[in-house]
Design a protein around this motif. Structure first.
Motif, PDB file in Angstrom:
ATOM      1  N   GLY A 225       0.804  -1.216   0.000  1.00 33.23           N
ATOM      2  CA  GLY A 225       0.000   0.000   0.000  1.00 33.23           C
ATOM      3  C   GLY A 225       0.836   1.264   0.000  1.00 33.23           C
ATOM      4  O   GLY A 225       2.052   1.258  -0.206  1.00 33.23           O
ATOM      5  N   PHE A 226       0.140   2.407   0.246  1.00 30.93           N
ATOM      6  CA  PHE A 226       0.809   3.712   0.234  1.00 30.93           C
ATOM      7  C   PHE A 226       1.279   4.111   1.622  1.00 30.93           C
ATOM      8  O   PHE A 226       2.392   4.583   1.810  1.00 30.93           O
ATOM      9  CB  PHE A 226      -0.156   4.775  -0.323  1.00 30.93           C
ATOM     10  N   ALA A 227       0.413   3.920   2.616  1.00 25.36           N
ATOM     11  CA  ALA A 227       0.758   4.299   3.989  1.00 25.36           C
ATOM     12  C   ALA A 227       0.013   3.396   4.963  1.00 25.36           C
ATOM     13  O   ALA A 227      -1.149   3.048   4.743  1.00 25.36           O
ATOM     14  CB  ALA A 227       0.393   5.761   4.247  1.00 25.36           C
ATOM     15  N   PRO A 228       0.678   2.991   6.060  1.00 25.28           N
ATOM     16  CA  PRO A 228       0.057   2.060   7.011  1.00 25.28           C
ATOM     17  C   PRO A 228      -0.985   2.696   7.926  1.00 25.28           C
ATOM     18  O   PRO A 228      -1.702   1.980   8.621  1.00 25.28           O
ATOM     19  CB  PRO A 228       1.248   1.549   7.822  1.00 25.28           C
ATOM     20  N   LEU A 229      -1.064   4.018   7.934  1.00 26.01           N
ATOM     21  CA  LEU A 229      -2.015   4.689   8.830  1.00 26.01           C
ATOM     22  C   LEU A 229      -2.474   5.992   8.196  1.00 26.01           C
ATOM     23  O   LEU A 229      -1.669   6.745   7.641  1.00 26.01           O
ATOM     24  CB  LEU A 229      -1.348   4.968  10.188  1.00 26.01           C
ATOM     25  N   THR A 230      -3.778   6.234   8.278  1.00 25.98           N
ATOM     26  CA  THR A 230      -4.337   7.510   7.823  1.00 25.98           C
ATOM     27  C   THR A 230      -5.029   8.162   9.009  1.00 25.98           C
ATOM     28  O   THR A 230      -5.825   7.512   9.698  1.00 25.98           O
ATOM     29  CB  THR A 230      -5.355   7.293   6.684  1.00 25.98           C
TER      30      THR A 230
ATOM     31  N   GLN B 197     -14.068  17.801   8.970  1.00 20.56           N
ATOM     32  CA  GLN B 197     -13.136  18.700   8.288  1.00 20.56           C
ATOM     33  C   GLN B 197     -12.705  18.088   6.949  1.00 20.56           C
ATOM     34  O   GLN B 197     -12.315  16.926   6.879  1.00 20.56           O
ATOM     35  CB  GLN B 197     -11.902  18.923   9.170  1.00 20.56           C
ATOM     36  N   GLU B 198     -12.784  18.891   5.865  1.00 15.92           N
ATOM     37  CA  GLU B 198     -12.377  18.401   4.550  1.00 15.92           C
ATOM     38  C   GLU B 198     -10.886  18.613   4.335  1.00 15.92           C
ATOM     39  O   GLU B 198     -10.273  19.520   4.907  1.00 15.92           O
ATOM     40  CB  GLU B 198     -13.165  19.107   3.446  1.00 15.92           C
ATOM     41  N   ASP B 199     -10.319  17.761   3.482  1.00 18.35           N
ATOM     42  CA  ASP B 199      -8.903  17.846   3.101  1.00 18.35           C
ATOM     43  C   ASP B 199      -7.974  17.904   4.310  1.00 18.35           C
ATOM     44  O   ASP B 199      -6.953  18.600   4.304  1.00 18.35           O
ATOM     45  CB  ASP B 199      -8.654  19.067   2.197  1.00 18.35           C
ATOM     46  N   SER B 200      -8.330  17.166   5.368  1.00 14.79           N
ATOM     47  CA  SER B 200      -7.493  17.169   6.571  1.00 14.79           C
ATOM     48  C   SER B 200      -6.848  15.815   6.822  1.00 14.79           C
ATOM     49  O   SER B 200      -6.175  15.626   7.831  1.00 14.79           O
ATOM     50  CB  SER B 200      -8.340  17.556   7.796  1.00 14.79           C
ATOM     51  N   LEU B 201      -7.078  14.852   5.916  1.00 17.88           N
ATOM     52  CA  LEU B 201      -6.550  13.507   6.128  1.00 17.88           C
ATOM     53  C   LEU B 201      -5.103  13.427   5.648  1.00 17.88           C
ATOM     54  O   LEU B 201      -4.771  13.926   4.566  1.00 17.88           O
ATOM     55  CB  LEU B 201      -7.408  12.473   5.395  1.00 17.88           C
ATOM     56  N   VAL B 202      -4.263  12.811   6.462  1.00 17.31           N
ATOM     57  CA  VAL B 202      -2.848  12.730   6.136  1.00 17.31           C
ATOM     58  C   VAL B 202      -2.381  11.287   6.260  1.00 17.31           C
ATOM     59  O   VAL B 202      -2.774  10.566   7.180  1.00 17.31           O
ATOM     60  CB  VAL B 202      -2.015  13.671   7.044  1.00 17.31           C
ATOM     61  N   ALA B 203      -1.559  10.859   5.306  1.00 17.33           N
ATOM     62  CA  ALA B 203      -0.994   9.500   5.320  1.00 17.33           C
ATOM     63  C   ALA B 203       0.278   9.503   6.157  1.00 17.33           C
ATOM     64  O   ALA B 203       1.141  10.371   5.975  1.00 17.33           O
ATOM     65  CB  ALA B 203      -0.692   9.049   3.896  1.00 17.33           C
ATOM     66  N   CYS B 204       0.390   8.539   7.068  1.00 20.74           N
ATOM     67  CA  CYS B 204       1.544   8.472   7.966  1.00 20.74           C
ATOM     68  C   CYS B 204       2.374   7.224   7.660  1.00 20.74           C
ATOM     69  O   CYS B 204       1.844   6.114   7.624  1.00 20.74           O
ATOM     70  CB  CYS B 204       1.091   8.419   9.419  1.00 20.74           C
ATOM     71  N   GLY B 205       3.662   7.432   7.481  1.00 17.54           N
ATOM     72  CA  GLY B 205       4.553   6.306   7.233  1.00 17.54           C
ATOM     73  C   GLY B 205       4.541   5.872   5.785  1.00 17.54           C
ATOM     74  O   GLY B 205       3.625   6.200   5.029  1.00 17.54           O
ATOM     75  N   PRO B 206       5.565   5.093   5.384  1.00 18.24           N
ATOM     76  CA  PRO B 206       5.644   4.677   3.982  1.00 18.24           C
ATOM     77  C   PRO B 206       5.193   3.249   3.744  1.00 18.24           C
ATOM     78  O   PRO B 206       5.384   2.362   4.566  1.00 18.24           O
ATOM     79  CB  PRO B 206       7.145   4.799   3.682  1.00 18.24           C
ATOM     80  N   GLY B 207       4.551   3.032   2.592  1.00 17.21           N
ATOM     81  CA  GLY B 207       4.358   1.708   2.011  1.00 17.21           C
ATOM     82  C   GLY B 207       5.051   1.716   0.665  1.00 17.21           C
ATOM     83  O   GLY B 207       5.627   2.744   0.249  1.00 17.21           O
ATOM     84  N   VAL B 208       5.014   0.599  -0.044  1.00 15.09           N
ATOM     85  CA  VAL B 208       5.755   0.524  -1.318  1.00 15.09           C
ATOM     86  C   VAL B 208       5.247   1.544  -2.335  1.00 15.09           C
ATOM     87  O   VAL B 208       6.029   2.073  -3.134  1.00 15.09           O
ATOM     88  CB  VAL B 208       5.702  -0.902  -1.913  1.00 15.09           C
ATOM     89  N   GLU B 209       3.936   1.848  -2.312  1.00 17.29           N
ATOM     90  CA  GLU B 209       3.404   2.816  -3.286  1.00 17.29           C
ATOM     91  C   GLU B 209       3.993   4.204  -3.028  1.00 17.29           C
ATOM     92  O   GLU B 209       4.280   4.960  -3.968  1.00 17.29           O
ATOM     93  CB  GLU B 209       1.882   2.871  -3.207  1.00 17.29           C
TER      94      GLU B 209
END
Length: 722
Positions: A424-429, A476-488
């Motif tokens: 995936g892209f990030a392990p936590l949102t 809240q809109e546009d406030s979600l952030v991806a935390c940490g790396p995945g392969v994507e």
């Protein structure tokens, strides 16, 4: 026989007795159809003295068997293996038997199926999709769906090509015999060390005696060529061989390698086969015509007519441990099958498990070593990058030294591999406004963002949902952030750093079948990929001569969670991925990014001192009485009703027997306290090696009753502590 004891495919039942009708002939191992109430179930006839029945029934009350299948009976060695597996892993014998039994279609007579192949005709209207389909299908033959998947087009494109005559229908006998491999087709020129190891294996095959081998060779040392000599010897004797692989994605490259050596592909067995292919394979194996079988762990329980050799490739792999249903370890069951069959077993690996090292130490396994790489290839140089001293740029995950090395490799026209065991892209949102974290509704786990397919997914239960625009907690809109790396996310970084480079993401999300794996291999071999970003799927068995650089993005990832085997598993995984570098004439280089360069496992990886690391890990296990010097068994209690699960777990813990040399820890909520909507509690049994812990647990749990909605599972020799 006028009376037969039958083990039915119903795990809730013990063996039942039936009358054998006049004119019907059965023997131990015969596959039969028997009545059970209004239903008809398949089962196997068993020796009455080996499978006691709970209730003896008089002959006058027995029901007749309905039919006996026209297939060979399950042989005695397989029946003994089923008994041993059920006893050792505390599983119902019927659940183990199910793995050996065919589908109902395998019991039917001869059948045909319609397949399709290209005719060579080019249609007048050649759309890009049609052109792609014809190019990728080439000389492939199969069902419409299979051809569509291979060509990466819709079923409609294939059907359209059938209508215009570019593809034709062919009636195929689904029981067509498999062509026999030729042991002398393309014999390799082995080096001195390879020849010594191969001779030991071929001598054991010729002797037709049980003998376990550890074939311990560094990555790229030619272990496959060595055990292929054992396969060739078994073929010369007219006997069968089983080769177990840890992942079905490895099957297609292996089949090509096998065909180059023996002139034809072996019989494949894995979950990706369609029903008609499984039927053909099962019948060929049972009849003895299928001479070499390559498959996943379930291939262990197939009814081989005359097994002469078993090979477990990448024998250290934890994916050989079955985590659902019967919790068996294929490596250990393979050794037992070899014992019952009276044939040698080869465990081939570059990083043997400590349990396997110990079997060598006590003299149970014969140790064959290949310390050098095959031909002119040399082992890669390995360097650790201290992420505290050399951090990546802000917002990035690849350290400057690794970026510079990737630039140099690209300039030379060579290939790189970046390894991160996180899909995936990030392990936590989470929401940057209120801190809300996206959790799976069915599991105690965070939802993983997969940006390529725009979804949040749970990697434990498979639950998926689209990522919302607004936070569900605060709105809240546009406030979600991806935390940490995945392969994507690493792939995005690579694209930003090297926009001209051709990249490929290799995970179980993108390589889900042998055909997809074959396509990836073809692109790598053709030089159509510059940088691979992959998970553990890419660490196993692949051979790319132009791949000269490997970067491990987060070497510390596998050390988290307090797993008994965490350090050993990390060492094995990184050594395996490092082994992908420099397998041809060009030298290889490996960079390991870590926050703990002084940790024993990181020092061992950087210095290549595997012996010292294994010795230290072995000593620590011995001091703790941990496997292989002691024994563990996990008892997992689960239910959709949390109170019922907790009450049952408490009952089991309260009634634990006091046995010298055995301790019981728990119950406690499992680290993964909810899985697929079921609340989970764990107990851990720790016993000395000599104790018959199965007999203790069998008596302990057998005396208890718990609600039907509660499930109690025993995992002997657990590998997962979640």
């Amino acid at each position: 026989m006028s009376r037969a004891r039958v083990l039915l495919l119903n795990a809730a039942l013990g063996p039942l007795d039936y009358r054998v009708p006049h004119g019907m002939t059965v023997e131990p191992g015969s596959i039969v159809v028997a009545p059970l109430g209004p239903r008809q179930l398949m089962g196997a006839v068993w020796e009455a003295d080996r499978m006691p029945s709970d209730a003896e029934v008089g002959d006058n009350r027995l029901r007749n068997l309905l039919a006996v299948a026209d297939v060979p009976p399950l042989r005695a060695p397989l029946r003994r293996l089923i008994e041993w597996t059920a006893d050792y892993y505390l599983a119902p014998p019927a659940a183990v038997l199910r793995m050996a039994m065919p589908s109902s279609s395998a019991l039917e007579g001869a059948r045909t199926v319609t397949e399709y192949r290209a005719t060579g005709v080019v249609p007048d209207r050649l759309t890009p999709q049609r052109a792609q389909a014809l190019e990728r299908i080439a000389d492939r033959q199969g069902l419409v769906r299979e051809l569509a998947l291979a060509a990466d087009v819709s079923d409609g494109v294939i059907r359209g090509l059938v209508k215009v005559g570019a593809i034709e229908a062919v009636e195929v006998d689904i029981d067509t015999p498999f062509p026999p491999p030729d042991p002398d087709h393309a014999q390799p020129a082995l080096g001195a060390e390879q020849r010594t190891a191969a001779t030991a294996i071929t001598d054991a095959v010729e002797a037709r005696a049980f003998q376990p081998f550890l074939l311990d060779g560094v990555t790229g040392s030619g272990k496959t060529e060595v055990y292929f000599e054992g396969v060739a010897q078994a073929l010369r004797q007219g006997r069968q061989t089983l080769v177990l692989l840890p992942e079905i994605a490895l099957t297609e490259p292996f089949l090509k390698r096998f065909a180059a050596r023996f002139g034809t592909a072996p019989v494949a067995w894995h979950s990706g086969l369609r029903q008609s292919q499984r039927r053909r394979a099962w019948r060929a194996i049972a009849g003895g015509e299928g001479k070499v079988v390559v498959g996943a762990r379930s291939a262990l329980f197939l009814p081989y007519a005359d097994l002469g050799l078993i090979v477990v490739d990448e024998a250290h792999e934890t994916s050989f441990k079955q985590e659902e249903g019967v919790h068996y370890h294929a490596r250990d069951v393979a050794v037992m099958r070899g014992r019952f069959e009276g044939c040698p077993v080869v465990l081939a690996t570059a990083t043997p498990a400590i349990e396997t090292h110990q079997q060598v130490e006590v003299g149970h396994y014969t140790h064959l070593t290949l310390p050098g790489r095959w031909g002119a290839a040399e082992l890669p140089a390995i360097e650790a990058i201290d992420l505290i001293a050399e951090p990546p740029e802000r917002g990035r995950w690849i350290a400057p030294r690794l970026v510079k090395a990737m630039e140099e490799v690209l300039d030379r026209g060579e290939q790189s591999l970046l390894f991160l065991n996180r899909r995936g892209f990030a392990p936590l949102t989470l929401c940057r406004t209120c801190g809300h974290r996206f959790k799976c509704p069915n599991c105690t786990a965070w939802m993983v963002e997969h940006r390529l397919v725009r979804r949040l997914a749970c990697h434990h239960c498979g639950h998926i949902e689209p990522p919302p625009r607004a936070c569900p907690e605060c709105g809240q809109e546009d406030s979600l952030v991806a935390c940490g790396p995945g392969v994507e996310r690493i792939a995005d970084e690579v694209t930003a750093l090297f926009p001209e480079a051709r990249t490929a993401i290799v995970t179980s999300d993108t390589i889900w079948s042998p055909a997809k794996a074959a396509e990836f291999v073809a692109r790598m071999e053709a030089g159509a990929i510059d940088i691979v970003i992959g998970t553990q799927l890419v660490t196993k068995g692949y051979h790319f001569p132009n791949l000269t650089l490997v970067g491990v993005i987060d070497a510390d990832l596998g050390l988290e969670g307090g797993d008994l085997r965490a350090a050993e598993r990390t060492f094995q995984q990184i050594m395996q991925v490092a082994g992908r570098a420099g397998r041809g004439e060009k030298s290889g280089h490996v960079y390991i990014q870590t926050h703990s360069p002084d940790a024993p496992v990181m020092r061992a990886l950087a210095t290549g001192d595997a012996d010292s690391f294994i010795a230290a890990e072995t000593a620590a296990r011995r001091d703790a009485g941990a496997p292989p010097f002691g024994r563990y068994a996990a008892i997992v209690v689960s239910s959709e009703d949390q109170a019922a699960a907790q009450e049952t777990a408490t009952l089991i813990g309260r009634t634990a027997p006091e046995v010298e040399g055995m301790l019981v820890y728990g119950p406690a909520p499992a680290p993964l306290a909810m899985l697929r909507g079921r609340h989970r509690f764990r107990l851990l049994v720790h016993a000395r090696r000599a104790l018959d812990v199965q007999e203790v647990i069998r008596g302990w749990l057998g005396a208890l009753d718990w609600p039907a909605k509660v499930r109690v599972t025993v995992d002997v020799d657990p590998y997962s502590f979640l």
